[in-house]
Design a protein around this motif. Sequence first.
Motif, PDB file in Angstrom:
ATOM      1  N   LEU A  44     -31.859 -18.538 -76.749  1.00 37.94           N
ATOM      2  CA  LEU A  44     -31.595 -19.838 -76.146  1.00 37.94           C
ATOM      3  C   LEU A  44     -31.433 -19.631 -74.648  1.00 37.94           C
ATOM      4  CD1 LEU A  44     -30.848 -22.890 -76.428  1.00 37.94           C
ATOM      5  CD2 LEU A  44     -28.454 -22.108 -76.591  1.00 37.94           C
ATOM      6  N   THR A  45     -32.167 -20.429 -73.853  1.00 32.02           N
ATOM      7  CA  THR A  45     -32.037 -20.337 -72.406  1.00 32.02           C
ATOM      8  C   THR A  45     -31.232 -21.520 -71.882  1.00 32.02           C
ATOM      9  OG1 THR A  45     -34.258 -21.316 -72.239  1.00 32.02           O
ATOM     10  CG2 THR A  45     -34.081 -18.920 -71.989  1.00 32.02           C
ATOM     11  N   GLY A  46     -30.813 -21.411 -70.631  1.00 33.37           N
ATOM     12  CA  GLY A  46     -29.957 -22.405 -70.009  1.00 33.37           C
ATOM     13  C   GLY A  46     -30.552 -23.796 -69.930  1.00 33.37           C
ATOM     14  N   ASP A  47     -31.852 -23.926 -70.133  1.00 33.36           N
ATOM     15  CA  ASP A  47     -32.484 -25.250 -70.150  1.00 33.36           C
ATOM     16  C   ASP A  47     -32.598 -25.798 -71.573  1.00 33.36           C
ATOM     17  OD1 ASP A  47     -34.432 -23.522 -71.063  1.00 33.36           O
ATOM     18  OD2 ASP A  47     -35.903 -24.019 -69.518  1.00 33.36           O
ATOM     19  N   ASP A  48     -31.838 -25.223 -72.502  1.00 34.14           N
ATOM     20  CA  ASP A  48     -31.738 -25.658 -73.900  1.00 34.14           C
ATOM     21  C   ASP A  48     -33.031 -25.463 -74.686  1.00 34.14           C
ATOM     22  OD1 ASP A  48     -29.959 -26.568 -75.903  1.00 34.14           O
ATOM     23  OD2 ASP A  48     -30.970 -28.518 -75.905  1.00 34.14           O
ATOM     24  N   ARG A  49     -33.821 -24.463 -74.292  1.00 37.02           N
ATOM     25  CA  ARG A  49     -35.051 -24.144 -75.021  1.00 37.02           C
ATOM     26  C   ARG A  49     -34.854 -22.869 -75.822  1.00 37.02           C
ATOM     27  NH1 ARG A  49     -39.474 -24.255 -70.341  1.00 37.02           N
ATOM     28  NH2 ARG A  49     -40.836 -23.640 -72.046  1.00 37.02           N
ATOM     29  N   VAL A  50     -35.511 -22.812 -76.969  1.00 40.15           N
ATOM     30  CA  VAL A  50     -35.450 -21.631 -77.835  1.00 40.15           C
ATOM     31  C   VAL A  50     -36.791 -20.908 -77.766  1.00 40.15           C
ATOM     32  CG1 VAL A  50     -35.202 -20.824 -80.213  1.00 40.15           C
ATOM     33  CG2 VAL A  50     -33.727 -22.654 -79.359  1.00 40.15           C
ATOM     34  N   HIS A  51     -36.724 -19.584 -77.600  1.00 40.96           N
ATOM     35  CA  HIS A  51     -37.908 -18.733 -77.468  1.00 40.96           C
ATOM     36  C   HIS A  51     -37.840 -17.671 -78.560  1.00 40.96           C
ATOM     37  CE1 HIS A  51     -38.259 -20.646 -73.534  1.00 40.96           C
ATOM     38  NE2 HIS A  51     -36.945 -20.487 -73.504  1.00 40.96           N
ATOM     39  N   LEU A  52     -38.980 -17.387 -79.180  1.00 39.57           N
ATOM     40  CA  LEU A  52     -39.013 -16.499 -80.340  1.00 39.57           C
ATOM     41  C   LEU A  52     -39.698 -15.179 -80.050  1.00 39.57           C
ATOM     42  CD1 LEU A  52     -40.074 -19.202 -82.931  1.00 39.57           C
ATOM     43  CD2 LEU A  52     -37.765 -18.310 -82.529  1.00 39.57           C
ATOM     44  N   GLY A  53     -39.302 -14.167 -80.801  1.00 41.10           N
ATOM     45  CA  GLY A  53     -39.946 -12.863 -80.756  1.00 41.10           C
ATOM     46  C   GLY A  53     -39.922 -12.266 -82.148  1.00 41.10           C
ATOM     47  N   VAL A  54     -40.848 -11.375 -82.427  1.00 38.56           N
ATOM     48  CA  VAL A  54     -40.913 -10.730 -83.727  1.00 38.56           C
ATOM     49  C   VAL A  54     -40.960  -9.213 -83.531  1.00 38.56           C
ATOM     50  CG1 VAL A  54     -43.435 -10.842 -83.905  1.00 38.56           C
ATOM     51  CG2 VAL A  54     -42.056 -10.751 -85.982  1.00 38.56           C
ATOM     52  N   HIS A  55     -40.346  -8.512 -84.453  1.00 36.97           N
ATOM     53  CA  HIS A  55     -40.342  -7.053 -84.460  1.00 36.97           C
ATOM     54  C   HIS A  55     -41.757  -6.562 -84.756  1.00 36.97           C
ATOM     55  CE1 HIS A  55     -39.989  -3.424 -87.166  1.00 36.97           C
ATOM     56  NE2 HIS A  55     -39.430  -2.984 -86.063  1.00 36.97           N
ATOM     57  N   LEU A  56     -42.212  -5.608 -83.985  1.00 35.06           N
ATOM     58  CA  LEU A  56     -43.520  -5.001 -84.204  1.00 35.06           C
ATOM     59  C   LEU A  56     -43.303  -3.539 -84.563  1.00 35.06           C
ATOM     60  CD1 LEU A  56     -45.351  -6.436 -81.065  1.00 35.06           C
ATOM     61  CD2 LEU A  56     -45.434  -7.315 -83.402  1.00 35.06           C
ATOM     62  N   ASP A  57     -43.471  -3.215 -85.822  1.00 31.35           N
ATOM     63  CA  ASP A  57     -43.290  -1.826 -86.232  1.00 31.35           C
ATOM     64  C   ASP A  57     -44.528  -1.030 -85.842  1.00 31.35           C
ATOM     65  OD1 ASP A  57     -42.021   0.377 -87.226  1.00 31.35           O
ATOM     66  OD2 ASP A  57     -41.606  -0.494 -89.180  1.00 31.35           O
ATOM     67  N   ALA A  58     -44.407   0.283 -85.846  1.00 27.26           N
ATOM     68  CA  ALA A  58     -45.511   1.158 -85.456  1.00 27.26           C
ATOM     69  C   ALA A  58     -45.444   2.445 -86.255  1.00 27.26           C
ATOM     70  CB  ALA A  58     -45.424   1.470 -83.963  1.00 27.26           C
ATOM     71  N   MET A  59     -46.568   3.101 -86.394  1.00 28.64           N
ATOM     72  CA  MET A  59     -46.610   4.392 -87.092  1.00 28.64           C
ATOM     73  C   MET A  59     -45.702   5.411 -86.398  1.00 28.64           C
ATOM     74  SD  MET A  59     -48.295   4.485 -89.798  1.00 28.64           S
ATOM     75  CE  MET A  59     -49.586   3.741 -90.717  1.00 28.64           C
ATOM     76  N   GLU A  68     -35.829  -8.762 -80.343  1.00 24.51           N
ATOM     77  CA  GLU A  68     -35.035  -9.281 -79.233  1.00 24.51           C
ATOM     78  C   GLU A  68     -35.768  -9.139 -77.909  1.00 24.51           C
ATOM     79  OE1 GLU A  68     -32.044  -7.758 -82.330  1.00 24.51           O
ATOM     80  OE2 GLU A  68     -33.997  -7.128 -81.539  1.00 24.51           O
ATOM     81  N   SER A  69     -36.421  -7.993 -77.702  1.00 19.58           N
ATOM     82  CA  SER A  69     -37.158  -7.814 -76.449  1.00 19.58           C
ATOM     83  C   SER A  69     -38.353  -8.753 -76.397  1.00 19.58           C
ATOM     84  CB  SER A  69     -37.586  -6.354 -76.250  1.00 19.58           C
ATOM     85  OG  SER A  69     -38.485  -5.941 -77.258  1.00 19.58           O
ATOM     86  N   GLY A  70     -38.987  -9.005 -77.534  1.00 17.44           N
ATOM     87  CA  GLY A  70     -40.097  -9.951 -77.576  1.00 17.44           C
ATOM     88  C   GLY A  70     -39.652 -11.369 -77.253  1.00 17.44           C
ATOM     89  N   ALA A  71     -38.502 -11.771 -77.796  1.00 15.39           N
ATOM     90  CA  ALA A  71     -37.982 -13.119 -77.531  1.00 15.39           C
ATOM     91  C   ALA A  71     -37.572 -13.259 -76.068  1.00 15.39           C
ATOM     92  CB  ALA A  71     -36.807 -13.424 -78.457  1.00 15.39           C
ATOM     93  N   LEU A  72     -36.941 -12.219 -75.537  1.00 15.06           N
ATOM     94  CA  LEU A  72     -36.543 -12.254 -74.133  1.00 15.06           C
ATOM     95  C   LEU A  72     -37.778 -12.335 -73.230  1.00 15.06           C
ATOM     96  CD1 LEU A  72     -34.227 -12.164 -72.093  1.00 15.06           C
ATOM     97  CD2 LEU A  72     -34.369  -9.669 -72.183  1.00 15.06           C
ATOM     98  N   SER A  73     -38.812 -11.588 -73.564  1.00 20.18           N
ATOM     99  CA  SER A  73     -40.053 -11.633 -72.796  1.00 20.18           C
ATOM    100  C   SER A  73     -40.681 -13.024 -72.865  1.00 20.18           C
ATOM    101  CB  SER A  73     -41.032 -10.582 -73.326  1.00 20.18           C
ATOM    102  OG  SER A  73     -42.236 -10.626 -72.612  1.00 20.18           O
ATOM    103  N   ALA A  74     -40.710 -13.621 -74.052  1.00 17.67           N
ATOM    104  CA  ALA A  74     -41.257 -14.976 -74.205  1.00 17.67           C
ATOM    105  C   ALA A  74     -40.465 -15.965 -73.364  1.00 17.67           C
ATOM    106  CB  ALA A  74     -41.246 -15.393 -75.675  1.00 17.67           C
ATOM    107  N   ALA A  75     -39.149 -15.805 -73.332  1.00 16.66           N
ATOM    108  CA  ALA A  75     -38.301 -16.694 -72.528  1.00 16.66           C
ATOM    109  C   ALA A  75     -38.630 -16.549 -71.048  1.00 16.66           C
ATOM    110  CB  ALA A  75     -36.830 -16.388 -72.780  1.00 16.66           C
ATOM    111  N   ARG A  76     -38.780 -15.319 -70.583  1.00 16.41           N
ATOM    112  CA  ARG A  76     -39.074 -15.096 -69.166  1.00 16.41           C
ATOM    113  C   ARG A  76     -40.431 -15.678 -68.781  1.00 16.41           C
ATOM    114  NH1 ARG A  76     -34.564 -15.123 -68.694  1.00 16.41           N
ATOM    115  NH2 ARG A  76     -35.449 -16.781 -67.485  1.00 16.41           N
ATOM    116  N   LEU A  77     -41.391 -15.649 -69.713  1.00 17.87           N
ATOM    117  CA  LEU A  77     -42.705 -16.228 -69.437  1.00 17.87           C
ATOM    118  C   LEU A  77     -42.656 -17.751 -69.350  1.00 17.87           C
ATOM    119  CD1 LEU A  77     -44.999 -14.067 -71.723  1.00 17.87           C
ATOM    120  CD2 LEU A  77     -45.091 -14.208 -69.223  1.00 17.87           C
ATOM    121  N   ALA A  78     -41.733 -18.361 -70.092  1.00 19.75           N
ATOM    122  CA  ALA A  78     -41.696 -19.817 -70.213  1.00 19.75           C
ATOM    123  C   ALA A  78     -40.776 -20.518 -69.226  1.00 19.75           C
ATOM    124  CB  ALA A  78     -41.290 -20.201 -71.635  1.00 19.75           C
TER     125      ALA A  78
END
Length: 154
Positions: A44-59, A68-78
């Motif tokens: 949740l950002t200060g402008d009352d918007r919700v931004h999502l991220g998903v865990h990306l597993d890897a070999m 969490e890092s994906g959601a934070l990145s999406a928030a920064r982009l938006a």
Amino acid sequence: MTGRVPDPAGRCVDATAARLVAAAFAAIRDVYVPERHQIAAAVLTGDDRVHLGVHLDAMVGRAAACAESGALSAARLATSAPPVAIAAVRYPKPTEPALARIVPPCGLCRELLIDHGGPDLQVVVDADGQGRLVAASGLLVHKYVGTKWTRTTP
């Protein structure tokens, strides 16, 4: 499994926590793939918007990316509005009981969240079976503070 896993937002004691948990749960319910995408996060950002991220597993585990890092990145982009709260939800594997869980951020994400949201950023944690908001600083009491950036309030 998607039809019988209850939304953990019903166990939240605060409307903000419930909103974020519901958003993260809906996101992971819709994209869950065993061993690939098991956790989603909602910021949740200060402008009352919700931004999502998903865990990306890897070999190679170190190459994985946390929700969490994906959601934070999406928030920064938006938006330039600061992040104020976050929740993460882990969807159960087919071999586990059909209960989605609120999960706290890992240590790396705790550092990242405080770096970008400040110590007062609120994090939804499971406390005795209930989703509650706590300050990120309470999860990371000995935060590393380097000299890489000029310290400003996010």
